[in-house]
Enzyme design. Sequence first.
Site, PDB file in Angstrom:
ATOM      1  CG  HIS A  49      62.795  83.948 -52.000  1.00 45.49           C
ATOM      2  ND1 HIS A  49      62.747  82.885 -51.090  1.00 45.49           N
ATOM      3  CD2 HIS A  49      64.289  83.829 -52.147  1.00 45.49           C
ATOM      4  CE1 HIS A  49      64.073  81.855 -51.033  1.00 45.49           C
ATOM      5  NE2 HIS A  49      64.633  82.791 -52.236  1.00 45.49           N
TER       6      HIS A  49
ATOM      7  CG  ASP B  21      60.119  81.771 -49.764  1.00 48.46           C
ATOM      8  OD1 ASP B  21      59.380  82.049 -50.745  1.00 48.46           O
ATOM      9  OD2 ASP B  21      60.788  81.802 -49.552  1.00 48.46           O
TER      10      ASP B  21
ATOM     11  CB  SER C 134      66.343  80.291 -52.491  1.00 40.41           C
ATOM     12  OG  SER C 134      66.582  80.687 -52.191  1.00 40.41           O
TER      13      SER C 134
END
Length: 743
Positions: A94, A144, A242
């Site tokens: 992402h 992901d 992230s």
Amino acid sequence: MSFPIAPLPGAPARDIVCRWVITSLMSLLVACGSQAVEHAPPPEPISSNAREIVGGVNTTIDDNPWQVFLKDAQGRAFCSGSILDERWILTAAHCLYDDDGNYELPYLVVAGRTHQSETSQGQARLVYDAIPYPAYSPLRKDKDVALLYLTTPLDFSTPTVKPISIATDVDESSRVMAPGVVARAAGWGRVSDGGIFSDTLRAADLIIQSNSAAQAAYTHDIITTDQLAAASLGKGICSGDSGGPLTVPYGDSRVLVGVTSWAAGCGDSRYPSMFARVSWFEPWITATTRILSPEGTRPVISLSTGQWSHTYTLSVPAGASHLTFELSEGTGNSAVYARLGAVPTQAVNHCDPQPSGNAKKCTVATPYAGTYYVKVFALSNTVNVRLKAGYHTPLDFGGMWGYVDGGRLVPHPGTGSDTCPVGYKPTRLLGSEHEPGVDWDVFLCTRPRKADREPLYDFGGMWGYVLGTLIPNPYTFQNSCPTGYTEQRVLGEFNVDYDVYVCYKLHEPRTASDFPFGGMMGQVNNGKVAPNPATGAASCPFGFVNRPVSGYPSVDWTLQFCYEPPTRWDFGGMWGFVDHGVSVPNPATGFTSCPLGYKSTQLLGTPGVDWPVFLCSRPALTGSGNSQALDFGGMYSRNKRTAPTIEKPNPYTGGQSCPPGYAATRILGSAGLDAELFLCHKLRMSKSPPEYPFGGMWGQVNGGTYVPNPSTGAISCPSGYTAKDMLGISGLDYQLAFCSAMN
């Protein structure tokens, strides 16, 4: 409130709080690039410190030298990543998308910095390409992960820039990342819910949770097997983290088990932080990054006629043997070339790829230590050929000792105590230094294999219990040792833990060991990995297969050994039924039974279709000389229920016959019911290799249920063998095939 895993101040919109959308009366979503982060239902009041990243203390890049952060073309930082090798970085998929789902390539990767602002430190590299996992969708939260490829390699000569090993399925089965294991998340994200982003790298300890616990917390999401949860009271990931690493202890270092993905809230312990489970993606990561290793990574290659592949490398340590480069699968015709210390050519290389097509293999029996360069050349258009490379790192087995029945020492058979023989190194595979008696110790003695010295013992396999179920010795198919081997119980206490047995015998000088030994791995000190001395990790040498013999949550930690599946199997005869129920005895025993030490496998038997047929087989004992009960000479069949009669010839004669000197026995055939099946055999009289090596059989029972080949555990043949169908006519009979050494 819930926060996405978002970037530092000034970061691009793909990883910040982008917009609020009312999705239901019970939840809110924050669109954060492609990664929608679900808000939990309104929580009960909790103390303010419990909503900060408790444990998110300052750390240094020296303690996390694999960690990097990403920058965009405007120099703004966002997301983190982990170094896999000089050119490859693992991050979250992402991180490659903005809040509208548009793909955007990161500009820079920065390594070697504790503080993002200290521009005089570290290494910055341009990103050449980014590869999200193929099944990733910006509309979902799973799958992901992504790989970044750097234009120039990183420099590993500094202690602040180093790669990290990734978790594998072997680590998974060894409970390296089992629920309850303490893991470490790190990043430059927010230090509290709604707080500032950190300029200093910070780390927090989290406890790995089960996926079922995560699913219970996230009732509006589907938690998939490729995700990993971790939480601790008031601790968690937050905006800006992230793509960063989740690591666990691994010997004297750490291993990468997760990639920071998403969460509801920052440090809200009711809602665990979610990570991409690295072991689930390991085959794709390894194949994509083209890292060859002793574990046999398999890149997929497609080439046009006359084209060379990318150059692969493999580092081979001193003492390795049977260095192998192998091509398989795909279509076309290609060849593999390898060379020590330099890029190979067709004229200068260490391979002699003779077979046609893509089934080519090159083996260097005693390779020199160093880096081998490997390339594939397309002799014709080649599509999806797989390249595998690896080597053996065999060990001399030097015996074991352990504790049973409340702490009673089962001493090493050679020393009579809790010590190894001179020259052998002890490795503790089970036990706890801090809680002796909770986990009893088990020790293994090994040393590197050398051609000029004999091992002390021969290893004969192990058996034990996993999840309370017996895992038999793969060399006997039951809880026993091969003939001539002694069993030793090294773990077990009534009503406390399960038994583990090892088989051994004194090595006879100037003979080959029956079963090559590939080491063992276990878990000590409440789950810490005890790596295999053959590999230095929770893995087996190339060509070996791991087999667990211990492991029950909250009872026993995992213990596994590495064995090499036999390439040749002893044939112990067959028996069956003819003429509507007349039994045909096994020519090896004279009864409907197997010889001692052989396993019985039912290959046929469906009421109203065919009568049962049984096979007797076992792994070949390479050091046992004249031990095989019968020599196998192939099979042939004919089905008289068809008009005209359908005949399947014996591949060794080309007809309905046996090779000279072999007798034919009809083991199946009832008029109007099933086909006739003939077995060719003779008594084993010679110590020379069998004329027709036996690779096992498979069949179908009970209405078509497949019975796997005992030599492979699947509906397949061992390497070098070809399946030959003897039965299997639609609407008439079920399949039976044997594995022939002839194509």
